[in-house]
Design a protein around this motif. Structure first.
Motif, PDB file in Angstrom:
ATOM      1  N   GLU A 335       0.832  -1.210   0.000  1.00  0.00           N
ATOM      2  CA  GLU A 335       0.000   0.000   0.000  1.00  0.00           C
ATOM      3  C   GLU A 335       0.868   1.263   0.000  1.00  0.00           C
ATOM      4  N   LEU A 336       1.853   1.276   0.907  1.00  0.00           N
ATOM      5  CA  LEU A 336       2.707   2.453   1.034  1.00  0.00           C
ATOM      6  C   LEU A 336       3.635   2.594  -0.178  1.00  0.00           C
ATOM      7  N   PHE A 337       4.116   1.471  -0.667  1.00  0.00           N
ATOM      8  CA  PHE A 337       4.982   1.443  -1.857  1.00  0.00           C
ATOM      9  C   PHE A 337       4.237   2.060  -3.050  1.00  0.00           C
ATOM     10  N   ASN A 338       2.994   1.630  -3.247  1.00  0.00           N
ATOM     11  CA  ASN A 338       2.225   2.134  -4.387  1.00  0.00           C
ATOM     12  C   ASN A 338       1.920   3.619  -4.264  1.00  0.00           C
ATOM     13  N   LYS A 339       1.602   4.063  -3.051  1.00  0.00           N
ATOM     14  CA  LYS A 339       1.344   5.496  -2.847  1.00  0.00           C
ATOM     15  C   LYS A 339       2.621   6.306  -3.075  1.00  0.00           C
ATOM     16  N   SER A 340       3.724   5.782  -2.552  1.00  0.00           N
ATOM     17  CA  SER A 340       4.981   6.531  -2.662  1.00  0.00           C
ATOM     18  C   SER A 340       5.407   6.708  -4.103  1.00  0.00           C
ATOM     19  N   LYS A 341       5.157   5.684  -4.916  1.00  0.00           N
ATOM     20  CA  LYS A 341       5.504   5.804  -6.333  1.00  0.00           C
ATOM     21  C   LYS A 341       4.763   7.001  -6.937  1.00  0.00           C
ATOM     22  N   ILE A 342       3.505   7.149  -6.567  1.00  0.00           N
ATOM     23  CA  ILE A 342       2.696   8.249  -7.103  1.00  0.00           C
ATOM     24  C   ILE A 342       3.201   9.603  -6.578  1.00  0.00           C
ATOM     25  N   TRP A 343       3.515   9.650  -5.268  1.00  0.00           N
ATOM     26  CA  TRP A 343       3.980  10.922  -4.681  1.00  0.00           C
ATOM     27  C   TRP A 343       5.334  11.350  -5.242  1.00  0.00           C
ATOM     28  N   GLU A 344       6.248  10.402  -5.411  1.00  0.00           N
ATOM     29  CA  GLU A 344       7.571  10.765  -5.934  1.00  0.00           C
ATOM     30  C   GLU A 344       7.473  11.258  -7.374  1.00  0.00           C
ATOM     31  N   LYS A 345       6.591  10.624  -8.140  1.00  0.00           N
ATOM     32  CA  LYS A 345       6.419  11.080  -9.522  1.00  0.00           C
ATOM     33  C   LYS A 345       5.755  12.465  -9.547  1.00  0.00           C
ATOM     34  N   ALA A 346       4.820  12.688  -8.618  1.00  0.00           N
ATOM     35  CA  ALA A 346       4.144  13.993  -8.548  1.00  0.00           C
ATOM     36  C   ALA A 346       5.155  15.103  -8.247  1.00  0.00           C
ATOM     37  N   TYR A 347       6.123  14.798  -7.378  1.00  0.00           N
ATOM     38  CA  TYR A 347       7.180  15.764  -7.057  1.00  0.00           C
ATOM     39  C   TYR A 347       7.997  16.086  -8.324  1.00  0.00           C
ATOM     40  N   TYR A 348       8.348  15.051  -9.083  1.00  0.00           N
ATOM     41  CA  TYR A 348       9.096  15.247 -10.344  1.00  0.00           C
ATOM     42  C   TYR A 348       8.259  16.068 -11.330  1.00  0.00           C
ATOM     43  N   ASP A 349       6.992  15.679 -11.474  1.00  0.00           N
ATOM     44  CA  ASP A 349       6.107  16.370 -12.429  1.00  0.00           C
ATOM     45  C   ASP A 349       5.886  17.835 -12.046  1.00  0.00           C
ATOM     46  N   ALA A 350       6.012  18.140 -10.742  1.00  0.00           N
ATOM     47  CA  ALA A 350       5.844  19.522 -10.275  1.00  0.00           C
ATOM     48  C   ALA A 350       7.124  20.340 -10.478  1.00  0.00           C
ATOM     49  N   GLY A 351       8.161  19.710 -11.047  1.00  0.00           N
ATOM     50  CA  GLY A 351       9.403  20.442 -11.325  1.00  0.00           C
ATOM     51  C   GLY A 351      10.505  20.193 -10.320  1.00  0.00           C
TER      52      GLY A 351
END
Ligand SMILES: [Zn+2]
Length: 461
Positions: A335-351
């Motif tokens: 659960e945490l692994f899957n969420k973290s993948k999304i959050w880390e990508k969101a950080y990248y996508d935000a610049g």
């Protein structure tokens, strides 16, 4: 900050030479498929001219200069040498109690990192800083095979973790003294840990910055937002160490249980996370993904990247036992692994500047070199395309180290740090596991020989 990366290595020891396939020289590597690290898509039928330790030119159908040796690389692909930023030279002991901590892997780890394509690394925490500095310098002189290194201080922390290798401080003044002491012995970056106070962090950042050095943190007592406001340069472990979402968090106090619960309870699309990401990007705080450390066990490799063969028998047994016991019992990890993948990508996508590191510690499942290859693959599982995955593991790391003019891409006049893969990585990220030659400063090392030299000994030397 200068790490001495440009130092020539013209007197290789017999040991180092035994791993060399191509000595420093004048080469034209012909007909490669290249992912150059800039994030651009693959370029086909490319030639790369290496002259000494530099890339002289890159392009299609280059004329072979007088005196240069042409090598046909048809069917092979190339990426820049990996630049990874959480690469310890230690590995957990196989003793029953975790408090006995970790052992220095002086012999095996530098070889394994280079074998896995890592040509530059930051250690992000040391237990024998003097040994790490000596290893870095021995590698620069050509005495040992291994990557170029930014050696990080020991984990600067107050009492709390209980690891016997760490020497805690008990005042902010002492923390500042430690910064200057470690910088004086040759450390070039700093790491803060779980139990520091906001005053400690501010003072450590000021002291390190005054010497032109950066500070990263695996936090717990301090929130990411507080750390960003106090001047930290980098945060480790994606959002896994963020205590920003604990309700009514007590300042300067680390509460690991509440911390992980708060992340499990946080909705994946939470506006609070979006706001934190925005704040970190505004404050120029880099984020290190060590997502490989959190890779679940069920239906996944025992040692991600395939490094079971590197472990000595006792370590192999310990790692295998834990892996087996977790099969079907790690749904919270997932659960945490899957969420973290999304959050880390969101950080990248935000610049944000997302960088990569493998953190070979914890339960022994993370093995230098093998883990680096696995982490590259996991960025694709995270949703990045192959070019972006390579960029995060090369150019982004170089940018964080302020070395992007010298390393991190395959471009004219850069240092010749190039990984030659037997398979086409532009089609399949798993080709990262097919490294044949790792060029570092224009010298080509055999990946297979380096891996072979460390078989069966990780955990003891
Ligand atoms: Zn670590």
């Amino acid at each position: 900050m200068s790490f001495g990366f440009l130092t020539a290595q013209d007197n290789l020891s017999e040991e180092t030479k035994s791993f060399v396939i191509h000595e420093k020289g004048y080469y034209v590597l012909q007909n490669l498929t290249i992912l150059d690290g800039t994030g651009d898509s693959a370029k086909y039928n490319q030639d790369v001219i290496i002259n000494g330790d530099k890339i002289e030119s890159v392009g299609a159908d280059l004329k072979v200069p007088f005196g240069a040796l042409a090598i046909n690389m048809e069917g092979k692909s190339a990426i820049p040498g990996l630049v990874m930023l959480h690469e310890h030279l230690f590995y957990p002991k196989t003793t029953p109690d975790k408090k006995y901590g970790v052992d220095q892997m002086t012999y095996s780890f530098p070889k394994l990192y280079l074998a896995g394509g890592v040509t530059t690394m930051r250690t992000a925490g040391s237990i024998m800083p003097q040994a790490d500095v000596n290893i870095k310098n021995a590698i620069l002189r050509g005495e040992l095979p291994g990557p170029k290194m930014d050696v990080t201080s020991p984990h600067l922390d107050r009492e709390g973790t209980g690891l016997v290798e760490l020497g805690p401080f008990d005042s902010t003044e002492q923390a500042v003294k430690m910064v200057n002491f470690y910088a004086d012995i040759g450390v070039t970056s700093f790491k803060v840990y779980n139990f520091i106070t906001r005053d400690d962090l501010k003072a450590i950042c000021d002291a390190a910055h005054a010497r032109g050095m950066k500070v990263t943190g695996h936090l717990c007592s301090i929130t990411y937002k507080e750390a960003a406001d106090l001047g930290i340069d980098n945060l480790e472990h994606g959002f896994f160490a963020s205590s920003d979402f604990i309700a009514n968090k007590e300042p300067d106090v680390c509460e690991p249980f509440k911390q992980s619960k708060s992340l499990l309870n946080l909705p994946v699309d939470s506006n609070n996370m979006t706001d934190l990401i925005k704040h970190l990007v505004e404050k120029n705080v880099a984020l290190t993904s060590t997502i490989n450390v959190f890779e679940p066990y069920t239906k996944r490799e025992v040692v991600p990247g395939g490094g079971l063969i590197a472990l000595f028998p006792k370590a192999k047994e310990k790692v295998y036992k834990r892996w087996a016991s977790k099969q079907g019992r790690d749904s919270l990890d997932y659960e945490l692994f899957n969420k973290s993948k999304i959050w880390e990508k969101a950080y990248y996508d935000a610049g944000g500047l997302l960088v990569a590191g493998t953190d070979p510690t914890y339960d022994g499942r993370i093995v230098a070199g093998y883990a680096n290859m696995r982490l590259v693959e996991l960025f694709v599982e995270m949703g990045f395309n192959i070019s972006e995955a390579i960029k995060i593991c090369t150019l982004n790391g170089a940018k964080y180290l302020d070395q992007e003019k010298a390393i991190g891409t395959i471009e004219n006049s850069k240092i010749a740090d190039i990984v030659i893969l037997n398979e086409d990585i532009s089609k399949n990220i798993n080709a990262i596991r097919s490294a044949e030659i790792v060029f570092k400063n224009g010298i080509g090392y055999s990946s297979k020989k380096l891996f072979k030299a460390a078989e069966g000994i990780v955990g003891i030397r």
